[in-house]
Design an enzyme around this catalytic site. Structure first.
Site, mmCIF file in Angstrom:
data_model
loop_
_atom_site.group_PDB
_atom_site.id
_atom_site.type_symbol
_atom_site.label_atom_id
_atom_site.label_comp_id
_atom_site.label_asym_id
_atom_site.label_seq_id
_atom_site.Cartn_x
_atom_site.Cartn_y
_atom_site.Cartn_z
ATOM 1 N N GLU A 118 0.984 -1.154 -0.060
ATOM 2 C CA GLU A 118 0.217 0.145 -0.077
ATOM 3 C C GLU A 118 0.816 1.234 0.055
ATOM 4 O OE1 GLU A 118 -3.154 -0.378 2.942
ATOM 5 O OE2 GLU A 118 -3.417 1.808 3.031
ATOM 6 N N ASP A 151 0.313 5.210 0.619
ATOM 7 C CA ASP A 151 -0.653 6.189 1.004
ATOM 8 C C ASP A 151 -0.342 7.694 0.892
ATOM 9 O OD1 ASP A 151 -2.110 3.937 1.827
ATOM 10 O OD2 ASP A 151 -1.607 4.098 4.001
ATOM 11 N N GLU A 161 -2.936 10.290 2.977
ATOM 12 C CA GLU A 161 -4.056 10.785 3.884
ATOM 13 C C GLU A 161 -4.044 12.179 4.373
ATOM 14 O OE1 GLU A 161 -4.323 7.889 7.161
ATOM 15 O OE2 GLU A 161 -4.486 6.291 5.652
ATOM 16 N N HIS A 218 -0.527 13.092 5.597
ATOM 17 C CA HIS A 218 0.096 11.756 6.066
ATOM 18 C C HIS A 218 0.331 10.914 5.159
ATOM 19 C CE1 HIS A 218 0.039 8.741 9.486
ATOM 20 N NE2 HIS A 218 -0.380 7.833 8.411
ATOM 21 N N THR A 219 1.584 10.533 4.931
ATOM 22 C CA THR A 219 1.783 9.409 3.968
ATOM 23 C C THR A 219 2.544 8.227 4.759
ATOM 24 O OG1 THR A 219 4.091 10.061 3.763
ATOM 25 C CG2 THR A 219 2.768 11.114 2.543
ATOM 26 N N ASP A 235 -11.362 9.564 16.726
ATOM 27 C CA ASP A 235 -10.543 8.906 17.548
ATOM 28 C C ASP A 235 -9.187 9.235 17.560
ATOM 29 O OD1 ASP A 235 -10.579 7.346 15.275
ATOM 30 O OD2 ASP A 235 -10.296 5.524 16.583
ATOM 31 N N TRP A 236 -8.491 9.534 16.247
ATOM 32 C CA TRP A 236 -7.018 9.816 16.404
ATOM 33 C C TRP A 236 -6.773 10.955 15.210
ATOM 34 C CZ3 TRP A 236 -4.500 9.328 11.706
ATOM 35 C CH2 TRP A 236 -5.205 8.877 10.578
#
Length: 290
Positions: free
Chosen positions: A98, A100, A102, A115-116, A191-192
């Site tokens: 994967e 990413d 994000e 965010h990677t 939640d994060w």
């Protein structure tokens, strides 16, 4: 070059696909969200929405083994705290690969965090995070991934922000054998996602909507029936069409990468000694994850 080799190269290059800003309905399926994902404006724009009941997502119709992809994205304006928009490549299964992007929402006026991450054979924990040098909610910006046998590069508006090189010769795993689809989604992660979960999603601002357009791909389609892709053979790089298969960062790109990482990086797993008290991951010690 012999006639046999010319025919072989032509055969390989014939599998290379160039998709350029076309009909998004040809490239993607809305896969979940019960109507919250839409393809609009003569199929030139794709929107994903999130409310208190559900998010939404899409995936590419094809799988690819190595590719250079671009997507223009306009993120959620205003108070987007608790939300996550994703744009990524992934294979399937517990041992999946994967790559990413994000986008972590935030309170109005606060910067988005990009965010990677990279998973190889099911193992991730390779996060790097960045602020952007612009407002990603005001206009569309181009987010790109170059994935070839030599490296993975994450780009924003043509500027590299991160690179992960193939260092299998040093015992570092690299994604090279699993075909991946392109995915996008929007979902609640309060939640994060924002300040470690301290800031929750404010549903009075729902629905939250992210827009996508101008998908471009230089890629090789993976054939499930023959279990083969032309990208697995570097011979195809003899064609200019497939130059990206051997592409690396030139000196200008290296300088831009260093500029981003010096001024806009906010987290690097390779610097997190508290997280890895037994020692940093092997790629960090050889400066692979710069």
């Amino acid at each position: 070059m012999t006639l046999k080799k010319v025919i072989f190269v032509a055969f390989l290059v014939s599998f290379l696909v160039v998709i350029s800003g076309g009909n998004l309905n040809d490239d993607f399926d809305i896969t979940w969200g019960n109507g919250r994902g839409k393809i609009l404006n003569n199929e030139q724009f794709l929107t994903l929405s999130l409310d208190q009941y559900s998010g939404s997502g899409f995936q590419s119709k094809n799988e690819y083994l190595f590719e250079k992809i671009d997507m223009q994205i306009k993120l959620i304006p205003g108070n987007s705290a608790g939300t996550v928009t994703t744009y990524y490549l992934s294979s399937q299964g517990a041992n999946h690969d994967e790559i990413d992007f994000e986008f972590l929402g935030n309170l109005s006026g606060q910067p988005y965090i990009v965010h990677t991450n990279l998973y190889v054979q099911g193992k991730g924990n390779r996060e790097q995070q960045f602020y952007m040098w612009f407002d990603p909610t005001a206009n569309f910006h181009t987010y790109s991934v170059l994935w070839n046998p030599k490296l993975v590069v994450w780009y924003v508006d043509g500027t590299p922000i991160r690179v992960f090189r193939n260092m299998e010769s040093r015992g570092i795993s690299f994604p090279k054998s699993q075909a991946m689809r392109v995915y996008g989604s929007i979902w609640n992660a309060d939640d994060w996602a924002t300040e470690g979960g301290r800031i929750k999603t404010n549903w009075t601002y729902a629905p939250f909507t992210t827009s996508f357009t101008n998908f471009n791909a230089n890629a090789c389609i993976w054939s499930p029936t023959s279990a083969a892709s032309s990208c697995t053979n570097s011979t195809s790089s003899s064609s200019s069409t497939a130059a990206w298969l051997n592409q690396e960062l030139d000196s200008t790109s290296q300088a831009r990468l260093k500029w981003v990482q010096k001024n806009y990086m906010v987290y690097n797993y390779c610097a997190d000694t508290k997280r890895f008290p037994q020692g940093l991951p092997a790629e960090c010690t050889i400066s692979n994850a710069s």
